[in-house]
Design an enzyme around this catalytic site. Structure first.
Site, PDB file in Angstrom:
ATOM      1  N   TRP A 170       6.255  -6.639  -6.437  1.00  0.00           N
ATOM      2  CA  TRP A 170       6.626  -5.777  -7.574  1.00  0.00           C
ATOM      3  C   TRP A 170       7.471  -4.608  -7.109  1.00  0.00           C
ATOM      4  O   TRP A 170       8.325  -4.109  -7.841  1.00  0.00           O
ATOM      5  CB  TRP A 170       5.367  -5.333  -8.325  1.00  0.00           C
ATOM      6  CG  TRP A 170       4.569  -6.527  -8.760  1.00  0.00           C
ATOM      7  CD1 TRP A 170       3.310  -6.867  -8.351  1.00  0.00           C
ATOM      8  CD2 TRP A 170       5.003  -7.592  -9.625  1.00  0.00           C
ATOM      9  NE1 TRP A 170       2.931  -8.062  -8.913  1.00  0.00           N
ATOM     10  CE2 TRP A 170       3.943  -8.534  -9.697  1.00  0.00           C
ATOM     11  CE3 TRP A 170       6.166  -7.852 -10.343  1.00  0.00           C
ATOM     12  CZ2 TRP A 170       4.027  -9.708 -10.462  1.00  0.00           C
ATOM     13  CZ3 TRP A 170       6.258  -9.019 -11.106  1.00  0.00           C
ATOM     14  CH2 TRP A 170       5.200  -9.921 -11.159  1.00  0.00           C
ATOM     15  N   ASP A 171       7.240  -4.159  -5.890  1.00  0.00           N
ATOM     16  CA  ASP A 171       8.114  -3.131  -5.318  1.00  0.00           C
ATOM     17  C   ASP A 171       9.552  -3.638  -5.193  1.00  0.00           C
ATOM     18  O   ASP A 171      10.501  -2.901  -5.467  1.00  0.00           O
ATOM     19  CB  ASP A 171       7.620  -2.738  -3.921  1.00  0.00           C
ATOM     20  CG  ASP A 171       6.538  -1.676  -3.957  1.00  0.00           C
ATOM     21  OD1 ASP A 171       6.465  -0.914  -4.934  1.00  0.00           O
ATOM     22  OD2 ASP A 171       5.762  -1.605  -2.983  1.00  0.00           O
TER      23      ASP A 171
END
Lengths: 406, 406
Positions: free
Chosen positions: A163-164
Site C-alpha cells: 500500500w505504501d
C-alpha cells in the site's frame, strides 16, 4: 534514469516509503527532487536493512537521484529557508511532496500565502489525519485473513509493503495531473491522499466490496491456488518450486502439452462432465487437476520443467529467494537495461534499478546514487537560493544548516 | 470521480488487471476512456467473482467510468474503425493503452503511420515479450518464500495481485509524462512496461538487492513481525486480532502507555542493556516485548483495546475480514467521501470508490458505473466517428460491430 520531465522541481519532506517512493519515481524521470532533511536525518534514516557501518540500504534505495539539504527547522531561519525553497518562482517549481503532517511549518495555507499557485501533495494514514501504516492498513483490508496455508488459523501479513508503493505511485499521478492543470489554468492546489484509501479503493476496483454486498460472500482463503481459475505451486524433483497459472485457453493447452497430460485431462473433463477449457471449470476441478500434474513436476528438475514449459508457451515462474533472484535470474542483472551497477557513497557498488518505464523518445541515462544526508546543502544554498559564501558560512556557524559529514 | 484531466481521451485494449486499472485511474480523473472490446468480451469478461447471473464483479469494478465499443477486429473493417478511433485528431486524443501484444493490428508502427504523434503504452509480462502474470512474477521476486508462519515450509502466495496494481499506476504515470512531453515538443512515443520489472525495480528501491550484494544476506522470514522494528499481531479476548506497530519513538511510548507496560518495558531494557527507544533494539528484544504485551491483549476485548490504543495515540489496526471491513468500518462506507453507492447495470446497487486522491481544485463528481459490454457502440460510431444511422446499421448487419444485448 531518463530526462522526460527534466525541469520539474519538487521539495520532498518525508519518511519511510510512500512519499520517498513518489519522489524517487519523479527523480528517475528527470525531476530535480530536493529532500528537505532534518539535522541528523529523519525517522527512517537508519531503517533496516543496514550495512556493517550502519548505513541504511533501505534509505539509499529510496532516495536515488535526489539531492539533500539538511536544515534545522526548529529555528525560524531554517523554516524560512525551507519555505523559500518550496515557494521559489518558476513554472515548473513550487511543488511540495510530504507524508509528514501538513501543519505548522508545513501548512499548505502558510506556503500558499508565499506562492499562490503552489502544488502540495500530502499523504496521511487515514483521511481524518489519524495514524495508519501499511501493515495496519493491510490488516483492516481483509487480505491477511485469507492468506497462507489453507489449514492455518490466524492472519498472515504480507512482507512487501504494497500500500505504501501504491500510495507512492498514486502520489506521482496526483502531482502530474495537478501540474497539468496548473499549466492550463494557472491554479495550484492541495492534493490529499490517505494510505488507508489506497487499500479500500482497490477492494472496490477488484470486486471485493461488491462480492460482499451483492453475493453476500466473504471470499475464503484458497492457499496458494488462484481464486476462480487454475493457478497453483508445485515442487520439483530437485527441491525447487514453481508457480503455474492457466487463466487463458492458450496457457491451459500449453500446460497440458508441456506435461504430456492431455489424455488424462480430457478424461477428467469427461468424468466430471466439465468443459475444462473454461476457467471456472478448472477452478471446480482444481484438486483433481493438481493430482494429475503433481507427478510430472515431482519427477522432473526445475531445469527440465523450464525447458518443457517455455517450449510449450506455458505461463509459469520459478520461486526464488532474494539471493536466487539476484544470482540466477538474468532479469535482475545488467542484461536487463533497467539495471545498472552504481557506486553508492558510504555503501559500495551494487545493482540498482532505473525507471520501470521505457520511453522510446527519452533514452535511459545513468542511474544516480542517493545523496549523502545534507550532501547538497551548500550547492542548494548557493545555486538555488543564491546565497553568498559568507552567508552560507554564517548559517553553518549558527547551526541553521549542516552539510554531509561522511 | 473528478474532472481534473477532462478532455484527455484514450483507447484501452485490455484484459485482466494492469491496463484496466490504469484506464480506470484515468477515467476516475475525468479522461474519456473507450474500451475497444472484442465481440462477446475479452478474456476477463467473466472473471470471478461473478454474480448469480454470471456478471463479473471484477470486470465491473475495473471498468467504472469508461465507455465500451464492441468491434469485430477479425474483419478488416473492424480493425479500420479501431484505428480511426485510436488515431483520431485532437491535441488530447491519440493515446492507446494496452496489455495485449502490441503487434499485428495493434502494432505501434502501423498506428504511428496514421497519427505520427501517437502515444502508446504497452504492458507485457517480461521485457522480451514473453508471458508472465502477477503470481508468477511474485514467485520470482522472493516474497513468497519469506511470507507466512515462521515454521511453515514452502512458499506463501499473496492474494492481492499487487504487481498488477503497481503496473497500472505506473502506466498512468507513463501516459501522463508522455502527454506532457508531447505538449512541449509535439512528439509522441511508445512506452514499454514489463510487469516483471515492477517487482524487480521495487526489490532495488526497498534495499533487497543491495542487501544480498552488500551484506550477503538473504532476509529470513519473520512471520507476522515487521523486520527491523517492532510490529506484531495479537489476539484479543473476544477472538479478534490486532496489528500493532511501533516504528517511531512516539508510537512506542503510546503503546506502552495504552497497555500500562511502561515499568515492565523499562525493566526489560535494563535487563538486556538495550535502549528500547531505538527500533533496532526493539527488533532484538521482540520476543520479550511480545511476552510482556500479550497478556494485556488477551485480557481485553477489541473495543477496549481500541479505546486505549486510540486514546494513547498508538499506531495499530484491527484485522478484518472483507465482510467486516464492509459492515463495520466507517472508512468503507459513504461516511468516507471516496465512496458512493452506485447502481451497476446488470448487477445492482453497491458501494464503489471514486479516486483515492482528493484534489482541492477539482471537486468530486459522481462515480460512474461500468458500461455494458458494447453499451456505447452506436454513440461512439455516431458521436466520435461521425457515422450516419445508415452506415451504423450496415456495420451491425455485416457483423462488424455489436451493441449491448442486456
Amino acid at each position: 534514469m531518463t530526462e522526460i520531465v527534466k525541469g520539474l522541481r519538487l521539495i520532498e519532506v518525508s519518511a519511510f516509503i510512500a512519499a520517498p517512493y513518489a519522489g524517487l519515481t519523479l527523480a528517475e524521470m528527470g525531476a530535480d527532487v530536493i529532500r528537505n532533511d532534518p539535522v541528523g536525518g529523519g525517522l527512517d534514516y537508519r531503517r533496516w536493512p543496514v550495512t556493517s557501518n550502519n548505513r541504511s540500504l533501505y534509505w539509499a534505495g529510496l532516495n536515488k537521484g535526489k539531492r539533500s539539504i539538511m536544515l534545522n527547522i526548529r529555528e525560524a531561519e531554517g523554516r524560512e529557508l525551507a519555505h523559500t525553497l518550496m515557494t521559489k518562482p518558476g513554472p515548473e517549481a513550487g511543488i511540495v511532496l510530504t507524508n509528514l503532517p501538513a501543519r505548522g511549518w508545513l501548512s499548505y495555507k502558510e506556503l500558499k500565502a508565499k506562492r499562490d499557485d503552489l502544488i502540495m501533495l500530502g499523504i496521511t494514514g487515514n483521511r481524518d489525519g489519524s495514524v495508519a501504516l501499511d501493515y495496519t492498513v493491510n490488516a483492516a483490508a481483509g487480505f491477511p485473513l485469507v492468506t497462507g496455508p489453507e489449514n492455518h488459523a490466524g492472519p498472515v501479513n504480507h512482507v512487501m509493503p504494497m500500500w505504501d508503493v501504491v500510495a507512492g505511485l498514486s502520489a506521482v499521478n496526483g502531482i502530474l495531473v495537478a501540474e497539468r492543470r496548473r499549466r492550463e489554468t494557472g491554479d495550484g492546489q492541495f492534493i490529499g491522499l490517505a494510505l488507508a484509501d489506497t487499500a479500500f479503493s482497490t477492494l472496490s476496483h477488484l470486486g471485493y466490496i461488491s462480492e460482499v454486498e451483492i453475493n453476500g460472500d466473504d471470499r475464503p482463503g484458497t492457499g496458494n491456488q488462484v481464486y476462480g481459475t487454475f493457478g497453483c505451486d508445485f515442487a520439483t524433483s530437485d527441491g525447487r518450486r514453481v508457480m503455474i497459472t492457466a487463466f487463458t485457453p492458450r496457457h491451459w493447452q500449453a500446460l497440458q502439452k508441456a506435461t504430456g497430460t492431455e489424455d488424462q485431462i480430457s478424461a477428467l473433463g469427461t468424468e466430471l462432465d466439465l468443459d475444462l477449457s473454461k476457467e471456472e471449470a478448472r477452478w471446480a476441478a482444481r484438486d483433481q487437476i493438481v493430482a494429475i500434474l503433481e507427478p510430472w513436476f515431482s519427477g522432473h528438475t526445475l531445469d527440465h520443467a523450464r525447458t518443457a514449459l517455455d517450449g510449450a508457451g506455458a505461463c509459469w515462474g520459478p520461486y526464488q529467494s532474494f539471493t536466487q533472484a539476484v544470482r540466477e535470474d538474468s532479469r535482475v542483472s545488467t542484461e536487463n537495461p533497467m539495471f545498472e551497477e552504481i557506486a553508492q557513497p558510504g555503501i559500495g557498488r551494487h545493482l540498482a534499478a532505473g525507471p520501470m518505464l521505457d520511453f522510446s523518445a527519452a533514452p535511459r541515462t545513468p542511474v544516480v546514487p542517493a545523496p549523502l544526508l545534507g550532501g547538497n546543502t551548500d550547492e542548494i544554498l548557493a545555486g538555488d537560493l543564491g546565497l553568498s559564501d559568507g552567508e552560507i558560512g554564517r548559517l553553518h556557524d549558527a547551526g541553521i544548516v549542516e552539510g554531509a559529514t561522511a
